[in-house]
Design an enzyme around this catalytic site. Structure first.
Site, short mmCIF file in Angstrom:
data_model
loop_
_atom_site.label_atom_id
_atom_site.label_comp_id
_atom_site.label_asym_id
_atom_site.label_seq_id
_atom_site.Cartn_x
_atom_site.Cartn_y
_atom_site.Cartn_z
N GLU A 85 12.80 99.29 100.57
CA GLU A 85 13.90 99.99 99.87
C GLU A 85 14.15 101.36 100.52
OE1 GLU A 85 13.80 99.71 95.59
OE2 GLU A 85 15.05 101.49 95.41
N LYS A 279 9.78 100.42 86.97
CA LYS A 279 10.04 99.81 88.29
C LYS A 279 10.06 100.90 89.36
CE LYS A 279 12.74 98.26 91.80
NZ LYS A 279 13.31 99.07 92.89
N ASP A 295 -3.92 93.99 96.32
CA ASP A 295 -3.17 92.89 95.71
C ASP A 295 -2.12 93.48 94.75
OD1 ASP A 295 -2.30 90.81 94.12
OD2 ASP A 295 -4.27 89.87 93.94
N HIS A 392 20.49 107.57 97.25
CA HIS A 392 20.21 106.18 97.58
C HIS A 392 21.17 105.68 98.65
CE1 HIS A 392 18.43 102.31 96.72
NE2 HIS A 392 19.64 101.79 96.78
#
Ligand code: MEV
Length: 436
Positions: A85, A279, A295, A392
């Site tokens: 991202e 998130k 993991d 962004h």
């Protein structure tokens, strides 16, 4: 119609690719060359990657970036981050810089206990199984002594084992709840091996025990596995400063702090917001977890379960303003390892751990928690000031230009133009089309 393929794993890599090309890609040669482009020219390194999983046909690249200037417990770190991202590394670096002259991040490990369960079906009288467990507990512990030997030398091993009667929640359901210390290992293999041995011993002893011979019911093992919910393997990270120090050219400190707290309160109240809020935290956490060969699915599952511990899904971060001091913190469960697994196998994982000065698992927990906190700080800061899209899309602009195969001069002109214009996908496409 596509036919099922048998014995696929026995085929060579080339045969697998050929099968794929014939079956789904109309024998497209470019598809095959796309795969081979990503093979490593060093056969040893390629073999290492081939052997990580079954049926490897190529490697899948993700960017490996670094975010410098993270002051954590008075030590400066550069964080290795593996993520696709566009804005995540830039946001992490901004947050690190913001807190650098304000005392940086403080982090502490609260506890490091992992756990796993042997899940049992037993439909007899509960007193019988409870008495049986008390009788055989020492034998269960003894059964894993050779498995535990090395872990014990490192100060870890099984901590406690108890029989839990869960038959009110699910008829006939009991469990052996086992807790472990695994030091610098994530410990999944160690815990699962211990649990399977304990389960086997439990069942064998039960088979021979008079109590069950006389009763109509006999305990059976349903399954044995570690839990990825690790609320006793907990870390906290925080930042703190006088509200006045939060002032920037964009916004005055008190106003910013008030807006920030309101954003946290919204995430605590509304699960739809909390999921996106968390998130954003995971953007930072996963990037580090991936870079260090841990993991991320285990971490994700455990962290989100923790976010629901009060009975509804909520924010993982918290903030207060008290006596003019703004405090912002995160508390999360993280089961991480800095030995075992990929840590000694994958060259880039070794490299990432070296950048971090070869941390212990506890130190890595602190660094990863800080990455999550920093990412959340950067996201909320943007959300309550400029909005998220400005930063962004600035980072995403290069992706759009690359998609359009823009040349260096087109890129330069487009970047310059969009310094003073709102970036949208169509605006960039129109601008480049006009240049052409
Ligand atoms: C995007 O990847 C993450 C954010 O949506 C997080 C947030 O909304 O807090 C910006």
């Amino acid at each position: 119609m596509v036919k099922a393929v048998l014995g696929f794993s026995k085929k060579t890599k080339e045969e697998k690719i050929q099968w794929l090309a014939d079956t789904y890609l109309a024998n497209d040669a470019t598809a095959v060359s796309t795969l081979s482009q990503y093979w490593n020219s060093n056969p040893k390194l390629q073999k290492l990657h081939d052997d990580f999983i079954e049926n490897t046909i190529t490697n899948y690249y993700l960017p490996f970036g670094i975010a410098p200037n993270f002051l954590i417990n008075d030590q400066l770190y550069t964080l290795p981050m593996v993520i696709e991202e566009s804005s995540v590394v830039a946001a992490a670096s901004n947050a690190a810089k913001f807190w650098l002259d304000k005392g940086g991040f403080k982090a502490e490990v609260i506890s490091t206990i992992k756990n796993g369960q042997v899940h049992i079906n037993y439909f007899g009288t509960s007193a019988l199984i409870l008495n049986f467990f008390s009788e055989v507990k020492a034998l269960l512990i003894a059964s894993i002594s050779s498995i535990e030997e090395n872990m014990k030398k490192r100060g870890g091993g099984l901590l406690e084992i108890s029989l839990v009667n869960s038959s009110e929640k699910l008829e006939g359901y009991y469990q052996l709840h086992c807790t472990f210390e695994t030091k610098d290992a994530m410990g999944a293999n160690f815990i699962n091996t211990c649990l399977e041995e304990i389960a086997k011993t439990f069942e064998n002893l039960a088979k021979e025990h008079q109590a069950f011979k006389d009763s109509s019911s006999f305990p059976e093992i349903a399954l044995s596995i570690l839990s990825n919910y690790v609320p006793e393997c907990l870390v906290r990270a925080k930042v703190e400063c006088p509200v006045s120090q939060l002032s920037t050219s964009e916004i005055e400190g008190q106003l910013f702090a008030d807006k920030f707290l309101r954003a946290i309160d919204i995430a605590k109240t509304e699960p739809r917001r909390a999921v996106t809020h968390n998130k954003g935290i995971m953007n930072g956490i996963d990037a580090l977890v991936l870079a260090t060969g841990n993991d991320f699915r285990a971490v994700e599952a455990g962290v989100h379960a923790y976010a629901s511990k009060e009975g509804h899904y909520s924010s993982l971060t918290h903030a207060t303003i008290e006596d003019g001091i703004f405090t912002f913190w995160i508390e999360i469960p993280l089961a991480l390892g800095t030995v075992g697994g990929l840590t000694s196998l994958h060259p880039l994982v070794k490299f990432a751990l070296s950048i971090l000065q070869k941390p212990s698992a506890a130190q890595l927990m602190q660094i990863v928690a800080v990455a999550g906190l920093a990412q959340n700080f950067a996201a909320i800061r943007s959300l309550v000031t400029t909005g998220i899209q400005k930063g962004h899309m600035k980072m995403h602009l290069m992706n759009i230009l690359n998609q359009m195969d823009a040349n260096p001069s087109e890129k330069e002109k487009t970047v310059e133009h969009f310094k003073s214009h709102t970036i949208t996908h169509s605006a960039v496409v129109d601008f480049v089309d006009q240049l052409r």
